[in-house]
Design a protein around this motif. Sequence first.
Motif, PDB file in Angstrom:
ATOM      1  N   GLU A   1      14.912 -13.045  32.728  1.00 62.25           N
ATOM      2  CA  GLU A   1      14.630 -13.879  33.902  1.00 62.25           C
ATOM      3  C   GLU A   1      15.629 -15.032  34.016  1.00 62.25           C
ATOM      4  O   GLU A   1      16.275 -15.191  35.071  1.00 62.25           O
ATOM      5  CB  GLU A   1      13.187 -14.384  33.860  1.00 62.25           C
ATOM      6  CG  GLU A   1      12.705 -14.995  35.179  1.00 62.25           C
ATOM      7  CD  GLU A   1      13.079 -16.458  35.358  1.00 62.25           C
ATOM      8  OE1 GLU A   1      12.937 -16.969  36.487  1.00 62.25           O
ATOM      9  OE2 GLU A   1      13.518 -17.101  34.377  1.00 62.25           O
ATOM     10  N   PRO A   2      15.834 -15.871  32.996  1.00 64.52           N
ATOM     11  CA  PRO A   2      16.833 -16.941  33.147  1.00 64.52           C
ATOM     12  C   PRO A   2      18.256 -16.416  33.311  1.00 64.52           C
ATOM     13  O   PRO A   2      19.070 -17.027  34.005  1.00 64.52           O
ATOM     14  CB  PRO A   2      16.670 -17.771  31.868  1.00 64.52           C
ATOM     15  CG  PRO A   2      16.006 -16.863  30.888  1.00 64.52           C
ATOM     16  CD  PRO A   2      15.121 -15.978  31.704  1.00 64.52           C
ATOM     17  N   ALA A   3      18.568 -15.277  32.686  1.00 65.25           N
ATOM     18  CA  ALA A   3      19.902 -14.694  32.875  1.00 65.25           C
ATOM     19  C   ALA A   3      20.097 -14.242  34.322  1.00 65.25           C
ATOM     20  O   ALA A   3      21.212 -14.306  34.856  1.00 65.25           O
ATOM     21  CB  ALA A   3      20.111 -13.523  31.923  1.00 65.25           C
ATOM     22  N   SER A   4      19.022 -13.836  34.965  1.00 65.14           N
ATOM     23  CA  SER A   4      19.098 -13.449  36.381  1.00 65.14           C
ATOM     24  C   SER A   4      19.364 -14.665  37.260  1.00 65.14           C
ATOM     25  O   SER A   4      20.089 -14.582  38.262  1.00 65.14           O
ATOM     26  CB  SER A   4      17.803 -12.762  36.808  1.00 65.14           C
ATOM     27  OG  SER A   4      17.581 -11.577  36.064  1.00 65.14           O
TER      28      SER A   4
ATOM     29  N   GLU B   1      19.190  -9.168  41.376  1.00 67.94           N
ATOM     30  CA  GLU B   1      20.136  -9.307  40.267  1.00 67.94           C
ATOM     31  C   GLU B   1      19.504  -8.954  38.923  1.00 67.94           C
ATOM     32  O   GLU B   1      20.208  -8.619  37.972  1.00 67.94           O
ATOM     33  CB  GLU B   1      20.682 -10.733  40.211  1.00 67.94           C
ATOM     34  CG  GLU B   1      21.548 -11.123  41.385  1.00 67.94           C
ATOM     35  CD  GLU B   1      20.761 -11.766  42.517  1.00 67.94           C
ATOM     36  OE1 GLU B   1      21.396 -12.367  43.390  1.00 67.94           O
ATOM     37  OE2 GLU B   1      19.522 -11.654  42.524  1.00 67.94           O
ATOM     38  N   ILE B   2      18.194  -9.023  38.850  1.00 69.43           N
ATOM     39  CA  ILE B   2      17.508  -8.705  37.594  1.00 69.43           C
ATOM     40  C   ILE B   2      17.864  -7.304  37.119  1.00 69.43           C
ATOM     41  O   ILE B   2      18.002  -7.059  35.913  1.00 69.43           O
ATOM     42  CB  ILE B   2      15.978  -8.878  37.740  1.00 69.43           C
ATOM     43  CG1 ILE B   2      15.303  -8.741  36.376  1.00 69.43           C
ATOM     44  CG2 ILE B   2      15.398  -7.918  38.767  1.00 69.43           C
ATOM     45  CD1 ILE B   2      13.817  -9.105  36.400  1.00 69.43           C
TER      46      ILE B   2
ATOM     47  N   GLY C   1       7.651 -14.859  25.320  1.00 67.06           N
ATOM     48  CA  GLY C   1       7.754 -15.698  26.504  1.00 67.06           C
ATOM     49  C   GLY C   1       8.713 -16.843  26.221  1.00 67.06           C
ATOM     50  O   GLY C   1       8.594 -17.528  25.204  1.00 67.06           O
ATOM     51  N   GLY C   2       9.681 -17.050  27.116  1.00 68.82           N
ATOM     52  CA  GLY C   2      10.626 -18.140  26.959  1.00 68.82           C
ATOM     53  C   GLY C   2      10.139 -19.397  27.664  1.00 68.82           C
ATOM     54  O   GLY C   2       9.658 -19.340  28.802  1.00 68.82           O
ATOM     55  N   ILE C   3      10.244 -20.537  26.992  1.00 72.00           N
ATOM     56  CA  ILE C   3       9.816 -21.811  27.573  1.00 72.00           C
ATOM     57  C   ILE C   3      10.906 -22.324  28.512  1.00 72.00           C
ATOM     58  O   ILE C   3      12.053 -22.522  28.115  1.00 72.00           O
ATOM     59  CB  ILE C   3       9.525 -22.847  26.481  1.00 72.00           C
ATOM     60  CG1 ILE C   3       8.386 -22.355  25.578  1.00 72.00           C
ATOM     61  CG2 ILE C   3       9.155 -24.198  27.101  1.00 72.00           C
ATOM     62  CD1 ILE C   3       8.130 -23.241  24.374  1.00 72.00           C
ATOM     63  N   CYS C   4      10.522 -22.522  29.770  1.00 71.56           N
ATOM     64  CA  CYS C   4      11.443 -22.966  30.816  1.00 71.56           C
ATOM     65  C   CYS C   4      11.279 -24.466  31.056  1.00 71.56           C
ATOM     66  O   CYS C   4      10.268 -25.065  30.677  1.00 71.56           O
ATOM     67  CB  CYS C   4      11.152 -22.184  32.100  1.00 71.56           C
ATOM     68  SG  CYS C   4      12.114 -22.702  33.538  1.00 71.56           S
ATOM     69  N   GLY C   5      12.269 -25.058  31.714  1.00 70.86           N
ATOM     70  CA  GLY C   5      12.180 -26.470  32.060  1.00 70.86           C
ATOM     71  C   GLY C   5      10.962 -26.789  32.899  1.00 70.86           C
ATOM     72  O   GLY C   5      10.344 -27.854  32.744  1.00 70.86           O
TER      73      GLY C   5
ATOM     74  N   ALA D   1      10.333  -5.966  31.419  1.00 71.44           N
ATOM     75  CA  ALA D   1      10.582  -7.358  31.778  1.00 71.44           C
ATOM     76  C   ALA D   1       9.870  -7.598  33.098  1.00 71.44           C
ATOM     77  O   ALA D   1       9.362  -6.659  33.732  1.00 71.44           O
ATOM     78  CB  ALA D   1      12.078  -7.610  31.912  1.00 71.44           C
ATOM     79  N   VAL D   2       9.841  -8.867  33.538  1.00 75.33           N
ATOM     80  CA  VAL D   2       9.045  -9.222  34.707  1.00 75.33           C
ATOM     81  C   VAL D   2       9.892 -10.003  35.709  1.00 75.33           C
ATOM     82  O   VAL D   2      10.567 -10.969  35.347  1.00 75.33           O
ATOM     83  CB  VAL D   2       7.819 -10.072  34.299  1.00 75.33           C
ATOM     84  CG1 VAL D   2       7.028 -10.520  35.527  1.00 75.33           C
ATOM     85  CG2 VAL D   2       6.928  -9.284  33.348  1.00 75.33           C
ATOM     86  N   HIS D   3       9.836  -9.564  36.966  1.00 79.16           N
ATOM     87  CA  HIS D   3      10.388 -10.335  38.080  1.00 79.16           C
ATOM     88  C   HIS D   3       9.226 -11.151  38.650  1.00 79.16           C
ATOM     89  O   HIS D   3       8.329 -10.611  39.282  1.00 79.16           O
ATOM     90  CB  HIS D   3      10.960  -9.412  39.154  1.00 79.16           C
ATOM     91  CG  HIS D   3      11.765 -10.116  40.202  1.00 79.16           C
ATOM     92  ND1 HIS D   3      11.391 -11.320  40.767  1.00 79.16           N
ATOM     93  CD2 HIS D   3      12.950  -9.780  40.801  1.00 79.16           C
ATOM     94  CE1 HIS D   3      12.288 -11.690  41.661  1.00 79.16           C
ATOM     95  NE2 HIS D   3      13.249 -10.778  41.686  1.00 79.16           N
ATOM     96  N   PRO D   4       9.207 -12.474  38.425  1.00 76.28           N
ATOM     97  CA  PRO D   4       7.986 -13.244  38.656  1.00 76.28           C
ATOM     98  C   PRO D   4       7.737 -13.715  40.083  1.00 76.28           C
ATOM     99  O   PRO D   4       6.781 -14.447  40.334  1.00 76.28           O
ATOM    100  CB  PRO D   4       8.165 -14.452  37.736  1.00 76.28           C
ATOM    101  CG  PRO D   4       9.635 -14.624  37.630  1.00 76.28           C
ATOM    102  CD  PRO D   4      10.239 -13.260  37.739  1.00 76.28           C
TER     103      PRO D   4
END
Length: 355
Positions: A162-165, A301-302, A44-48, A95-98
């Motif tokens: 997700e962030p790349a999308s 775009e994902i 899991g990537g930590i987002c802002g 991967a997940v489209h949230p």
Amino acid sequence: MRGLHQLPASGAAVVAHAAGDLRIEDVILTAPARDESVVEVCYGGICGSDLHYWLHGAAGESILRAPLVLGHEISGTVIRAAADGTGPVAGTPVAVHPATPGPGAARYPADRPNLSPGCTYLGSAARFPHTDGAFSRYVNLPARMLRALPGGLSLRTAALIEPASVAWHAVSRAGDVSGKTALVIGSGPIGALAAAVLKRAGAGRIVAVDMHARPLEIAAAVGADEVLAASDAEAIAAVEADVVIESSGNHHGLASAIQGAARGGTVVMVGLLPTGPQPVLISLAITRELELKGSFRFNDEIDDVIAALADGTLFVDPVITHEYPVEAALEAFGVARNSAESGKVLLDFSPAAAE
């Protein structure tokens, strides 16, 4: 990975309770709905937004009113497929489209569900009850959110999908960038990923801007041809970019974006500024006939991002700078907060990571 038919009773999760109150808790895995798959989360990537819930108890106008499982940048493996037969089969890396578009007939472009009023997102306190995220070792997710990963695409790299999308969507808002000069203001994870997407899209010259050296190093590693210090206003203005991606999320960055754009250029605003009125160099935008475009999350775009990562045309690995087991989430959040030293910080949810 656990046996495909034996489901766990619970697993470690990262839960925000209030400002400054982040806990690693054992969360019970409830029985999945018929359209839900059970996913064993790997990274899991930590987002802002995750940082804002931890630091402030809110992300913009989304205010914590109850404990919230954080996280929406997720990769993992399906350990039980949805009972209704939809989605990937057990054993599939995903991967997940949230996002879940809002219901009802509110007016918005049919091909842009990211703009639907009432849209919910994993790990968001925008509505109550809150929408729990997926920073949990095991999680039930609607099968429609899952995207199967092609062979050879690692779960670690997939945590950036997700962030790349988000970055891909922002670049697409600018139109055809082939051969054009592009300026990226703010070279944190989204800005660096935007540089990578611009590179893949054939931008002729990519200039990245940031306050710190480390983010600029990352941006250069994934596609930026030149880097500039945010304090060098004269050099930024001299870029005269056809396309500017503003990803700093503050009005100083937006001012730099407008000043660095060529006459008739396009400024895409993906960095989310604080709520309320903001100072903007609007007279300059008017006299230069700039196009100012908002960019919010993403849609399909994902699928393009996954294909580009799989075929190697999108290079993003240097964006990941740190990795911690979920049990060290507090330390990981502290590192992610320091944008001068970190890019994307990952949490590793696998049991082996804690050993």
